[in-house]
Design an enzyme around this catalytic site. Structure first.
Site, PDB file in Angstrom:
ATOM      1  N   THR A  38      -5.496  -6.982   7.747  1.00 27.96           N
ATOM      2  CA  THR A  38      -5.766  -6.944   9.180  1.00 27.96           C
ATOM      3  C   THR A  38      -5.441  -8.279   9.859  1.00 27.96           C
ATOM      4  O   THR A  38      -4.739  -8.314  10.879  1.00 27.96           O
ATOM      5  CB  THR A  38      -7.243  -6.583   9.433  1.00 27.96           C
ATOM      6  OG1 THR A  38      -7.520  -5.322   8.810  1.00 27.96           O
ATOM      7  CG2 THR A  38      -7.526  -6.477  10.914  1.00 27.96           C
ATOM      8  N   HIS A  49     -13.111  -2.202   5.349  1.00 34.72           N
ATOM      9  CA  HIS A  49     -11.726  -2.450   5.747  1.00 34.72           C
ATOM     10  C   HIS A  49     -11.606  -2.477   7.264  1.00 34.72           C
ATOM     11  O   HIS A  49     -12.384  -1.848   7.973  1.00 34.72           O
ATOM     12  CB  HIS A  49     -10.816  -1.329   5.215  1.00 34.72           C
ATOM     13  CG  HIS A  49     -10.637  -1.355   3.743  1.00 34.72           C
ATOM     14  ND1 HIS A  49     -10.871  -0.269   2.938  1.00 34.72           N
ATOM     15  CD2 HIS A  49     -10.241  -2.342   2.904  1.00 34.72           C
ATOM     16  CE1 HIS A  49     -10.633  -0.574   1.672  1.00 34.72           C
ATOM     17  NE2 HIS A  49     -10.251  -1.828   1.636  1.00 34.72           N
ATOM     18  N   GLY A  50     -10.592  -3.192   7.738  1.00 36.85           N
ATOM     19  CA  GLY A  50     -10.281  -3.148   9.157  1.00 36.85           C
ATOM     20  C   GLY A  50     -10.968  -4.240   9.958  1.00 36.85           C
ATOM     21  O   GLY A  50     -11.334  -5.290   9.439  1.00 36.85           O
ATOM     22  N   HIS A 104     -12.406  -6.760  -1.355  1.00 39.75           N
ATOM     23  CA  HIS A 104     -11.710  -5.925  -0.372  1.00 39.75           C
ATOM     24  C   HIS A 104     -12.386  -6.073   0.984  1.00 39.75           C
ATOM     25  O   HIS A 104     -13.553  -6.430   1.080  1.00 39.75           O
ATOM     26  CB  HIS A 104     -11.745  -4.453  -0.793  1.00 39.75           C
ATOM     27  CG  HIS A 104     -10.747  -4.110  -1.850  1.00 39.75           C
ATOM     28  ND1 HIS A 104      -9.647  -3.306  -1.603  1.00 39.75           N
ATOM     29  CD2 HIS A 104     -10.662  -4.460  -3.149  1.00 39.75           C
ATOM     30  CE1 HIS A 104      -8.945  -3.174  -2.718  1.00 39.75           C
ATOM     31  NE2 HIS A 104      -9.543  -3.876  -3.663  1.00 39.75           N
ATOM     32  N   ASP A 158      -1.337  -1.648  -3.653  1.00 44.75           N
ATOM     33  CA  ASP A 158      -2.694  -1.546  -3.138  1.00 44.75           C
ATOM     34  C   ASP A 158      -3.158  -0.086  -3.192  1.00 44.75           C
ATOM     35  O   ASP A 158      -2.449   0.786  -3.672  1.00 44.75           O
ATOM     36  CB  ASP A 158      -2.697  -2.096  -1.706  1.00 44.75           C
ATOM     37  CG  ASP A 158      -4.062  -2.520  -1.220  1.00 44.75           C
ATOM     38  OD1 ASP A 158      -5.003  -2.579  -2.037  1.00 44.75           O
ATOM     39  OD2 ASP A 158      -4.194  -2.806  -0.021  1.00 44.75           O
ATOM     40  N   HIS A 159      -4.333   0.177  -2.662  1.00 47.06           N
ATOM     41  CA  HIS A 159      -5.029   1.474  -2.693  1.00 47.06           C
ATOM     42  C   HIS A 159      -4.135   2.685  -2.949  1.00 47.06           C
ATOM     43  O   HIS A 159      -3.255   2.997  -2.154  1.00 47.06           O
ATOM     44  CB  HIS A 159      -5.749   1.700  -1.365  1.00 47.06           C
ATOM     45  CG  HIS A 159      -6.886   0.778  -1.148  1.00 47.06           C
ATOM     46  ND1 HIS A 159      -8.173   1.067  -1.529  1.00 47.06           N
ATOM     47  CD2 HIS A 159      -6.921  -0.459  -0.596  1.00 47.06           C
ATOM     48  CE1 HIS A 159      -8.957   0.044  -1.212  1.00 47.06           C
ATOM     49  NE2 HIS A 159      -8.226  -0.884  -0.651  1.00 47.06           N
ATOM     50  N   ASN A 190      -8.125  -9.442  -0.728  1.00 48.33           N
ATOM     51  CA  ASN A 190      -7.103  -8.768   0.061  1.00 48.33           C
ATOM     52  C   ASN A 190      -7.132  -9.205   1.527  1.00 48.33           C
ATOM     53  O   ASN A 190      -8.200  -9.306   2.125  1.00 48.33           O
ATOM     54  CB  ASN A 190      -7.303  -7.252   0.005  1.00 48.33           C
ATOM     55  CG  ASN A 190      -7.038  -6.685  -1.374  1.00 48.33           C
ATOM     56  OD1 ASN A 190      -6.817  -7.419  -2.338  1.00 48.33           O
ATOM     57  ND2 ASN A 190      -7.046  -5.375  -1.476  1.00 48.33           N
ATOM     58  N   GLU A 201      -8.429   2.741   5.194  1.00 48.78           N
ATOM     59  CA  GLU A 201      -7.229   2.060   4.719  1.00 48.78           C
ATOM     60  C   GLU A 201      -6.239   3.121   4.286  1.00 48.78           C
ATOM     61  O   GLU A 201      -6.457   3.853   3.315  1.00 48.78           O
ATOM     62  CB  GLU A 201      -7.543   1.124   3.545  1.00 48.78           C
ATOM     63  CG  GLU A 201      -6.313   0.538   2.878  1.00 48.78           C
ATOM     64  CD  GLU A 201      -6.139  -0.943   3.143  1.00 48.78           C
ATOM     65  OE1 GLU A 201      -5.249  -1.546   2.533  1.00 48.78           O
ATOM     66  OE2 GLU A 201      -6.885  -1.486   3.950  1.00 48.78           O
ATOM     67  N   SER A 228       0.836  -1.201   0.000  1.00 46.11           N
ATOM     68  CA  SER A 228       0.000   0.000   0.000  1.00 46.11           C
ATOM     69  C   SER A 228       0.867   1.245   0.000  1.00 46.11           C
ATOM     70  O   SER A 228       2.099   1.175   0.158  1.00 46.11           O
ATOM     71  CB  SER A 228      -0.906   0.002   1.238  1.00 46.11           C
ATOM     72  OG  SER A 228      -0.124   0.162   2.406  1.00 46.11           O
TER      73      SER A 228
END
Length: 340
Positions: free
Chosen positions: A274, A212-213, A249, A95-96, A271, A169, A53
């Site tokens: 975490t 995310h997370g 994601h 990534d992102h 992906n 993210e 990332s």
């Protein structure tokens, strides 16, 4: 085996789609987490994807300069050497990357790979992600068109995120609400702008409630069945069956049934960050607690060098993260599918 060539990466994705499995895409932030990811793929006999990332690349660039391109290039060059010792094919991915970081990250990396390709070499990375989910769809797709053309010239696959994924993210955040679902109209507009392969191959990060997370079950409503609706809607319009290669994601914490449904509906990449972060850190924390009087010089003592040697707890971290990667390949059905 070496890092996957463009031809091998395309074969990997084609095999995943035909076989209804997906590759774990493991975020790494160091040579040690890279080795953990590679070890996990090798032990599972699965090809795979390793990704970096913007925040990971900045960290890799060192806290003195925090240069994202330097960090990404350094780890990629290391990966090209070290991956030859692992009996699996590995694709490197970034990534992102939001709009404000394109000029400091993805665009220079694509240009670097174009130079390599022009010199008869393989690209440094096999794919890059453009995260335009914070932009209007029109602006998102306009930039995606430009990047797709550049990526194609560099023999690179582009990943695009057309609608928001919830959570946070690397500084890109979206609320968890009803906007986290891509519509068939969004998918049709994407196909109109980017084509369905004739303008270059791309992976599509569509939103079906992803976050995310870290989150507990019940906080998010995932609808992986929505991916079939998107594929069917675009297929009906353009006459190409199962047109999209989807990316999942925000996969940490998903149920096995949600993952299986996503695989059946065209997901080829999922992906993981975490869960693998925790797997890496957990044994390190245990080691420090259990050996506190060795890793610290308590009450004037000298501690225990063997306890605080980074190799001691680093080996535990690598083994734990590798085991989590193996588990991911089993959930995603890629275990045992490596290209011989």
């Amino acid at each position: 085996m070496p890092i996957a060539t463009p031809e091998v990466y395309n074969e990997m994705l084609d095999r995943a789609k035909a076989g209804k499995f997906a590759y774990p895409a493991i975020n790494v932030t160091s040579s040690q987490t890279l080795n953990a990811a590679l070890r996990g793929f090798a032990e599972a006999e699965s090809d795979g994807i390793v990704q970096i990332s913007t925040g990971g690349a900045e960290f890799l660039g060192g806290q003195y300069s925090k240069d994202m391109v330097t960090g990404a290039v350094a780890l990629a060059e290391f990966a090209h050497i070290i991956a030859e010792k692992y009996p699996v094919n590995i694709a490197l991915h970034t990534d992102h990357c939001p709009k404000d970081k394109l000029d400091g990250y993805v665009r220079p990396l694509i240009a670097l790979s174009k130079k390599r390709v022009d010199a008869g070499l393989a690209p440094l990375f096999q794919s890059h992600m453009w995260d335009g989910s914070a932009e209007t769809l029109a602006d998102n797709l306009r930039i995606a068109e430009e990047l797709l053309e550049q990526a194609r010239a560099a023999r690179i696959i582009l990943e695009v995120e057309i609608t928001p994924t919830g959570g946070e993210e690397d500084g890109v955040s979206h609320e968890i609400n009803d906007e986290l679902y891509t519509t068939v109209d969004d998918a049709i507009r994407t196909a109109e702008a980017l084509g369905l392969g004739e303008k270059g191959r791309y992976l599509l990060a569509a939103s079906f409630g992803n976050v995310h997370g870290v989150y507990k079950p019940g906080n998010v409503v995932l609808r992986p069945d929505l991916l079939k609706e998107l594929n069917d809607g675009v297929a009906a319009r353009f006459g190409k069956a199962s047109p999209f290669d989807f990316v999942f994601h925000g996969g940490s914490g998903s149920t096995e049934q949600e993952i299986q449904t996503a695989l059946e509906n065209g997901v080829v990449k999922m992906n993981l960050d975490t869960d693998t972060q925790y797997a890496f850190t957990r044994p390190v924390a245990a080691h420090m607690f259990q050996n506190y009087d060795g890793v610290l010089k308590v009450d004037g003592e000298v501690g225990n060098k063997k306890a605080y040697d980074p190799r001691t707890w680093g080996k535990l971290a690598e083994a734990s993260m590798a085991a989590r990667v193996v588990e991911a390949t089993q959930h995603l059905r890629s275990a045992g599918t490596k290209i011989k």
